[in-house]
Design a protein around this motif. Structure first.
Motif, PDB file in Angstrom:
ATOM      1  N   ARG A  61      23.009  49.461  15.995  1.00  0.00           N
ATOM      2  CA  ARG A  61      24.216  48.484  15.781  1.00  0.00           C
ATOM      3  C   ARG A  61      23.634  47.189  16.158  1.00  0.00           C
ATOM      4  N   ALA A  62      24.081  46.150  15.221  1.00  0.00           N
ATOM      5  CA  ALA A  62      23.414  44.653  15.456  1.00  0.00           C
ATOM      6  C   ALA A  62      23.689  44.511  16.822  1.00  0.00           C
ATOM      7  N   ARG A  99      33.106  50.656  18.966  1.00  0.00           N
ATOM      8  CA  ARG A  99      33.682  50.859  17.556  1.00  0.00           C
ATOM      9  C   ARG A  99      34.592  52.292  17.448  1.00  0.00           C
ATOM     10  N   LYS A 100      35.798  52.144  17.392  1.00  0.00           N
ATOM     11  CA  LYS A 100      36.491  53.342  17.494  1.00  0.00           C
ATOM     12  C   LYS A 100      36.175  54.289  16.210  1.00  0.00           C
ATOM     13  N   ASN A 101      36.221  53.535  15.012  1.00  0.00           N
ATOM     14  CA  ASN A 101      36.315  54.451  13.806  1.00  0.00           C
ATOM     15  C   ASN A 101      35.132  54.279  12.984  1.00  0.00           C
ATOM     16  N   ASN A 108      33.108  55.502   9.789  1.00  0.00           N
ATOM     17  CA  ASN A 108      32.908  56.174   8.597  1.00  0.00           C
ATOM     18  C   ASN A 108      31.787  55.493   7.709  1.00  0.00           C
ATOM     19  N   TYR A 109      30.966  56.298   7.520  1.00  0.00           N
ATOM     20  CA  TYR A 109      29.534  55.590   6.972  1.00  0.00           C
ATOM     21  C   TYR A 109      29.538  56.074   5.640  1.00  0.00           C
ATOM     22  N   ILE A 110      30.160  56.884   5.095  1.00  0.00           N
ATOM     23  CA  ILE A 110      29.690  57.385   3.650  1.00  0.00           C
ATOM     24  C   ILE A 110      30.770  56.498   2.548  1.00  0.00           C
ATOM     25  N   CYS A 111      30.149  56.118   1.851  1.00  0.00           N
ATOM     26  CA  CYS A 111      30.988  55.078   0.807  1.00  0.00           C
ATOM     27  C   CYS A 111      31.616  56.272  -0.092  1.00  0.00           C
ATOM     28  N   SER A 112      32.949  56.489   0.029  1.00  0.00           N
ATOM     29  CA  SER A 112      33.484  57.551  -0.711  1.00  0.00           C
ATOM     30  C   SER A 112      34.688  57.021  -1.400  1.00  0.00           C
ATOM     31  N   ASN A 113      34.902  57.476  -2.572  1.00  0.00           N
ATOM     32  CA  ASN A 113      35.956  57.095  -3.600  1.00  0.00           C
ATOM     33  C   ASN A 113      37.313  57.734  -3.260  1.00  0.00           C
ATOM     34  N   ILE A 114      38.161  57.153  -3.053  1.00  0.00           N
ATOM     35  CA  ILE A 114      39.444  57.848  -2.489  1.00  0.00           C
ATOM     36  C   ILE A 114      40.464  57.603  -3.562  1.00  0.00           C
ATOM     37  N   LEU A 115      40.564  56.329  -4.096  1.00  0.00           N
ATOM     38  CA  LEU A 115      41.626  56.083  -5.289  1.00  0.00           C
ATOM     39  C   LEU A 115      42.932  56.140  -4.945  1.00  0.00           C
TER      40      LEU A 115
END
Lengths: 374, 198
Positions: free
Chosen positions: B16-17, B187-189, B191-198
């Motif tokens: 993390r930066a 950071r609480k949340n 999500n690293y994967i770039c996923s498509n949810i639509l």
């Protein structure tokens, strides 16, 4: 193993140095080290040596990765003039900031901004370490982290109403420490208008675009007011992010710490607690909701974080940071939703790859234009 | 280990930066100074330290605690500095100094211990106002209160009270194992994967 006791020994040495009752250690080497700290000026010298290294510069190099941040990136105009002036790059530039850069490849943003002083000068600020004195005698420092006003100098100014504007163009970001110690991180395509020193009554600045405020507490309890086109935010000492781009017709305030009061132009008031977000738009009634602030403040820490956000909204953020223009094959593609977390200092290709991997979109890259299709 | 340390360590492990910025802020100077102690005034210490930090940044290394991290930092800077000396045949003289003048890895360990002690001390005194800091340093160096009051041109009583306060802070920090003082938030949340949810 030799290094196994490293940390234990460090703490033991520190104990001997600090506590006069524990003068002797069983380890003769530690005793020798302790003896050397008793020479006059030795500790100061060591401390000074450690502090002489520029850790911010090194950190920025790490974050920038292989894309070294150099002056050349700003374009040949700036680089040329810099060589001539030699000093901290005081440049008079045309008002047309957008035309500054003619890109051959897509770059991501860098630390840079223009300082417009109230006598009409426009100065390009970069990461160079320097000190300037403006016409009111206020000392200003710039370094790799940004622009800093020295609150110790010239606080008894006559020129209280000396208003400067910091303009952060596209593909840029910048950080400023105001004279009261308040820190502001300013995102791409944004402007901050601020007085070089604050008067006795209150502290007031104006923001267009996106910024993150870490407001310094003030002994006399003077409130800090951030004015936007849609209303103002009153704070006493807190951290929050504001997004208010003129072309978006919306004003979003996200509170991270402390307490703020948002006053709409209509006079309506909202009190925000940490994690609260207030969204004000032209056509709908104001919305107060709870959010995870990280999605609205990640940019300050060098990441893009988004959760189930519309593709068009994501791309809008990307196109302010990367030197890229976006076109859509059709309107439905704009409404696809994505989640993700990526460093701002990655090349845009990484983004494109991730989006394409979802198989929901195809992205065609043509120079610095991206065409997105289903 | 304190909560701040945990957050910091998590940030380091997850690249993390903000945590890395803190790492540079806190350790960079100490590591450079340590490396310079080994290679001499060749001016390469910043590159050597940067190399080590970048390789950690790019690696999958996972540090269990701050101890493991700080030991690893000094050790890798130590190894990299020795490698630099070996690679540079030009600096033969220093090589000779190094390998013949009884300079052993043990000597290097103790200079690392010294730099790390100074770094921790710096972290604590950074919180002190300037005058109190001066008084503390002079007093740590073994100066009498009389001498401190002369040099800084203040009354002995001031020296006495300021010294007392400075030591109180030091002791308090020592209790906490002099951990790095950090103000990072978790950071609480994630999500690293770039996923498509639509």
């Amino acid at each position: 193993m030799l290094w196994n006791d490293f940390v234990t020994k460090v703490n033991e040495l520190l104990n001997i140095v600090i506590d006069p009752t524990q003068r002797k250690s069983a380890d003769k080497h530690l005793n020798i080290l302790y003896e050397s700290t008793r020479q006059e000026g030795y500790l100061c010298k060591k401390i000074h040596q450690q502090e002489s290294y520029d850790h911010d510069k090194a950190y920025n190099k790490l974050i920038a990765g292989k894309h070294k941040i150099t002056w050349l990136r700003i374009g040949s105009v700036a680089a040329g003039v810099l060589l001539i002036t030699g000093i901290w790059g005081i440049l008079k530039l045309s008002k047309d900031y957008e035309k500054l850069e003619v890109p051959t490849q897509i770059t991501y943003g860098i630390h840079r901004a223009f300082l417009r002083t109230d006598d009409g000068r426009e100065i390009l600020l970069s990461q160079e370490k320097n000190t300037i004195t403006d016409k009111a005698g206020v000392k200003v420092h710039t370094d790799s982290t940004g622009l800093h006003y020295n609150s110790e100098v010239g606080t008894e100014m006559i020129f209280r109403e000396h208003i400067n504007t910091l303009i952060v163009p596209r593909v840029s970001e910048f950080m400023i420490t105001l004279s009261d110690g308040t820190k502001v991180w300013i995102n791409s395509e944004s402007e901050l208008k601020y007085p070089t020193t604050f008067d006795d009554k209150n502290r007031k600045v104006e923001i267009k675009g996106e910024a993150y405020f870490e407001v310094a507490k003030c002994k006399e309890g003077r409130s800090f007011i951030v004015q936007t086109a849609y209303g103002s935010i009153t704070v006493l000492g807190t951290e929050f992010a504001v997004r208010s781009y003129e072309d978006k017709n919306e004003w979003i305030t996200t509170l991270v710490n402390g307490e703020v009061k948002c006053t709409l132009n209509s006079g309506e008031e909202f009190l925000l607690n940490p994690n609260d977000q207030l969204i004000v738009t032209n056509d709908k009634s104001p919305l107060l909701r709870e959010v995870n602030p990280i999605y609205w403040t990640g940019w300050r820490e060098g990441v893009f974080i988004f959760q189930e956000e519309r593709l068009e909204d994501i791309m809008e953020q990307l196109s302010r940071w990367y030197d890229v223009y976006i076109f859509y094959g059709n309107d439905t593609v704009k409404n696809l939703h994505f989640s993700g977390d990526l460093s701002r200092y990655e090349s845009i290709e990484t983004f494109i790859e991730l989006f394409e991997r979802s198989k929901a979109v195809k992205i065609e890259k043509n120079g610095n234009v991206l065409v997105i299709n289903r | 280990m304190s909560i701040d340390d945990n957050k910091f360590l998590e940030g380091i492990n997850q690249k993390r930066a903000n945590a890395w910025k803190e790492l540079y802020n806190s350790f960079y100077g100490a590591l450079c100074n340590y490396s310079r102690g080994i290679i001499g005034n060749e001016g390469n210490e910043e590159d050597l330290v940067q190399e080590c930090l970048i390789s950690i940044w790019k690696s999958e290394l996972y540090f269990q605690d701050i101890k493991a991290l700080s030991t690893y930092l000094y050790r890798s800077v130590h190894n990299n500095s020795l490698k630099f000396l070996r690679d540079r045949q030009v600096i033969k003289k220093r090589m000779n100094d190094y390998f013949q003048d009884n300079i052993t890895e043990e000597t290097d360990l103790y200079s690392a211990i010294e730099e790390e002690m100074i770094r921790k001390l710096r972290n604590v005194i950074a919180e002190l106002p300037e005058q109190r800091r001066k008084i503390l340093l002079m007093s740590l160096e073994g100066n009498t209160m009389q001498r401190i009051s002369e040099v800084l041109n203040i009354s002995i009583n001031t020296v006495k009270t300021q010294k007392k306060r400075a030591y109180a802070l030091l002791k308090e920090r020592l209790k906490k194992d002099l951990s790095i003082i950090l103000t990072l938030y978790l950071r609480k949340n994630q999500n690293y994967i770039c996923s498509n949810i639509l």
